[in-house]
Design a protein around this motif. Structure first.
Motif, mmCIF file in Angstrom:
data_model
loop_
_atom_site.group_PDB
_atom_site.id
_atom_site.type_symbol
_atom_site.label_atom_id
_atom_site.label_comp_id
_atom_site.label_asym_id
_atom_site.label_seq_id
_atom_site.Cartn_x
_atom_site.Cartn_y
_atom_site.Cartn_z
ATOM 1 N N GLY A 109 -103.886 -5.025 45.940
ATOM 2 C CA GLY A 109 -104.739 -6.157 46.296
ATOM 3 C C GLY A 109 -104.227 -7.482 45.766
ATOM 4 N N LYS A 110 -102.900 -7.616 45.698
ATOM 5 C CA LYS A 110 -102.294 -8.818 45.135
ATOM 6 C C LYS A 110 -101.675 -9.682 46.224
ATOM 7 N N THR A 111 -101.522 -10.960 45.931
ATOM 8 C CA THR A 111 -100.769 -11.861 46.787
ATOM 9 C C THR A 111 -99.298 -11.784 46.391
ATOM 10 N N GLY A 112 -98.427 -12.406 47.193
ATOM 11 C CA GLY A 112 -97.013 -12.365 46.840
ATOM 12 C C GLY A 112 -96.163 -13.211 47.747
ATOM 13 N N SER A 113 -94.894 -13.325 47.369
ATOM 14 C CA SER A 113 -93.917 -14.081 48.154
ATOM 15 C C SER A 113 -92.690 -13.210 48.364
ATOM 16 N N LEU A 114 -92.373 -12.927 49.619
ATOM 17 C CA LEU A 114 -91.257 -12.069 49.994
ATOM 18 C C LEU A 114 -90.208 -12.925 50.692
ATOM 19 N N ILE A 115 -88.990 -12.919 50.140
ATOM 20 C CA ILE A 115 -87.935 -13.822 50.614
ATOM 21 C C ILE A 115 -86.686 -13.007 50.908
ATOM 22 N N ASN A 116 -86.156 -13.153 52.102
ATOM 23 C CA ASN A 116 -84.865 -12.568 52.444
ATOM 24 C C ASN A 116 -83.844 -13.683 52.639
ATOM 25 N N ILE A 117 -82.653 -13.495 52.092
ATOM 26 C CA ILE A 117 -81.568 -14.432 52.358
ATOM 27 C C ILE A 117 -81.031 -14.126 53.751
ATOM 28 N N SER A 118 -81.252 -15.042 54.660
ATOM 29 C CA SER A 118 -80.751 -14.928 56.025
ATOM 30 C C SER A 118 -79.470 -15.754 56.113
ATOM 31 N N SER A 119 -79.374 -16.621 57.081
ATOM 32 C CA SER A 119 -78.167 -17.428 57.258
ATOM 33 C C SER A 119 -78.436 -18.480 58.323
ATOM 34 N N GLN A 120 -77.661 -19.561 58.276
ATOM 35 C CA GLN A 120 -77.677 -20.479 59.414
ATOM 36 C C GLN A 120 -77.300 -19.736 60.689
ATOM 37 N N MET A 121 -76.525 -18.639 60.554
ATOM 38 C CA MET A 121 -76.117 -17.857 61.708
ATOM 39 C C MET A 121 -77.260 -17.016 62.272
ATOM 40 N N GLY A 122 -78.429 -17.103 61.667
ATOM 41 C CA GLY A 122 -79.634 -16.543 62.257
ATOM 42 C C GLY A 122 -80.275 -17.484 63.241
ATOM 43 N N HIS A 123 -79.654 -18.672 63.444
ATOM 44 C CA HIS A 123 -80.217 -19.685 64.340
ATOM 45 C C HIS A 123 -79.195 -20.216 65.333
ATOM 46 N N VAL A 124 -77.929 -19.945 65.081
ATOM 47 C CA VAL A 124 -76.858 -20.395 65.970
ATOM 48 C C VAL A 124 -75.882 -19.227 66.149
ATOM 49 N N GLY A 125 -74.836 -19.473 66.881
ATOM 50 C CA GLY A 125 -73.761 -18.495 67.004
ATOM 51 C C GLY A 125 -72.524 -18.978 66.274
ATOM 52 N N GLY A 126 -71.540 -18.086 66.143
ATOM 53 C CA GLY A 126 -70.298 -18.453 65.494
ATOM 54 C C GLY A 126 -69.184 -17.544 65.964
ATOM 55 N N PRO A 127 -67.954 -18.034 65.974
ATOM 56 C CA PRO A 127 -66.827 -17.218 66.433
ATOM 57 C C PRO A 127 -66.636 -15.979 65.571
ATOM 58 N N ASP A 128 -66.385 -14.858 66.221
ATOM 59 C CA ASP A 128 -66.120 -13.579 65.545
ATOM 60 C C ASP A 128 -67.319 -13.068 64.766
ATOM 61 N N ARG A 129 -68.508 -13.545 65.095
ATOM 62 C CA ARG A 129 -69.685 -13.210 64.292
ATOM 63 C C ARG A 129 -70.841 -12.649 65.119
ATOM 64 N N ALA A 130 -70.537 -11.987 66.229
ATOM 65 C CA ALA A 130 -71.614 -11.490 67.087
ATOM 66 C C ALA A 130 -72.508 -10.490 66.363
ATOM 67 N N VAL A 131 -71.918 -9.576 65.623
ATOM 68 C CA VAL A 131 -72.713 -8.567 64.920
ATOM 69 C C VAL A 131 -73.501 -9.209 63.783
ATOM 70 N N TYR A 132 -72.842 -10.045 62.998
ATOM 71 C CA TYR A 132 -73.515 -10.709 61.885
ATOM 72 C C TYR A 132 -74.665 -11.584 62.394
ATOM 73 N N CYS A 133 -74.403 -12.352 63.437
ATOM 74 C CA CYS A 133 -75.457 -13.199 64.004
ATOM 75 C C CYS A 133 -76.625 -12.362 64.519
ATOM 76 N N ALA A 134 -76.322 -11.244 65.153
ATOM 77 C CA ALA A 134 -77.378 -10.370 65.649
ATOM 78 C C ALA A 134 -78.262 -9.890 64.503
ATOM 79 N N SER A 135 -77.635 -9.512 63.382
ATOM 80 C CA SER A 135 -78.420 -9.016 62.250
ATOM 81 C C SER A 135 -79.314 -10.107 61.666
ATOM 82 N N LYS A 136 -78.806 -11.329 61.603
ATOM 83 C CA LYS A 136 -79.581 -12.408 60.991
ATOM 84 C C LYS A 136 -80.642 -12.963 61.947
ATOM 85 N N HIS A 137 -80.352 -13.006 63.248
ATOM 86 C CA HIS A 137 -81.408 -13.368 64.194
ATOM 87 C C HIS A 137 -82.550 -12.356 64.113
ATOM 88 N N ALA A 138 -82.217 -11.092 63.935
ATOM 89 C CA ALA A 138 -83.248 -10.061 63.811
ATOM 90 C C ALA A 138 -84.093 -10.265 62.562
#
Length: 254
Positions: A136-165
């Protein structure tokens, strides 16, 4: 008239668990939370490294515990979080990148990246949230994502997919647990200079591309992420959930 009071950035009395805490961004965030008064539990696979870090923290008068763990082992992670929790704060900095042109992606690389960046992150976040809900507690849950979770980048299709997810996961969890005052957010760094990224920065062409894209004209440092982590963990961000805090030097402003 009474002047408003700035919300506290202190974390006294709070228990935080930091995954990927043995180096880089994770170590920086663990340091920031411990310095602000949190009782920190550090998760990583390298037990000796964790013991070294917790000893240094104890020497500064901070409270820190080592919890050697591979968060891709979902059952072990859930058991450990249940046994050592509940935790008021989660900071997950564990992650993996295997860059290659999309046409060259092999299933093993895809699975390895998704296993830690998405699957492990999902179930770690779920495990910490479950402890909070049960208590019954409150909390703050934080995951380190990436700018690549919002854009694309060369050679980073898999990484970008994981961070967009991760970004989609964060919004859905924030909606689900918001009524119980459990906040869920991401931090989205640009390229941060660490031991793991040194090879990228040592390549003149890649470094020039990075510094051209970052509008502030410099690469990121671990210290650039520490303040963001403290903000999202602390009462100063009590109305912030389901969002991404960009620490990208303006990369995604275009």
């Amino acid at each position: 008239m009474t002047l408003p009071q700035t919300p506290s950035f202190r974390l006294d009395g709070q228990r935080a668990v930091i995954a990927g805490a043995s180096s880089g961004i994770g170590l920086g965030c663990a340091t920031a939370l411990a310095e602000a008064g949190a009782d920190v539990t550090l998760i990583a696979r390298r037990a000796d490294r964790l013991q070294e870090i917790t000893a240094q923290m104890a020497a500064r008068g901070w409270t820190a515990h080592a919890l050697p763990l591979d968060i891709t082992d979902i059952a072990a992670t859930q058991a450990a979080v249940a046994a050592h929790g509940p935790f008021d704060i989660l900071l997950n900095a564990a992650g993996l990148a295997r860059h290659a042109p999309a046409i060259d992606t092999v299933p093993d690389d895809f699975d390895a990246v998704m296993n830690i960046n998405l699957r492990a992150a999902y179930f770690l976040t779920r495990a910490v949230a479950a402890g909070l809900l049960q208590a019954g507690k409150t909390g703050s849950l934080i995951n380190i994502s990436s700018q690549m979770g919002h854009v694309g980048g060369p050679d980073r299709a898999v990484y970008c997919a994981s961070k967009h997810a991760i970004e989609g996961m964060t919004k859905a969890m924030a909606l689900e647990w918001g009524p119980r005052k459990i906040r869920v957010n991401t931090i989205c760094p640009t390229f941060i200079l660490t031991d793991l990224t040194q090879a990228t920065f040592d390549d003149p062409a890649k470094r020039a591309w990075i510094e051209e894209k970052i509008k502030l004209g410099r690469a990121g440092q671990v210290t650039d992420i520490m303040g963001a982590a403290l903000y999202l963990a602390s009462p100063a961000s009590d109305l912030v959930t389901g969002t991404a805090l960009m620490v990208d030097g303006g990369w995604t402003a275009d």
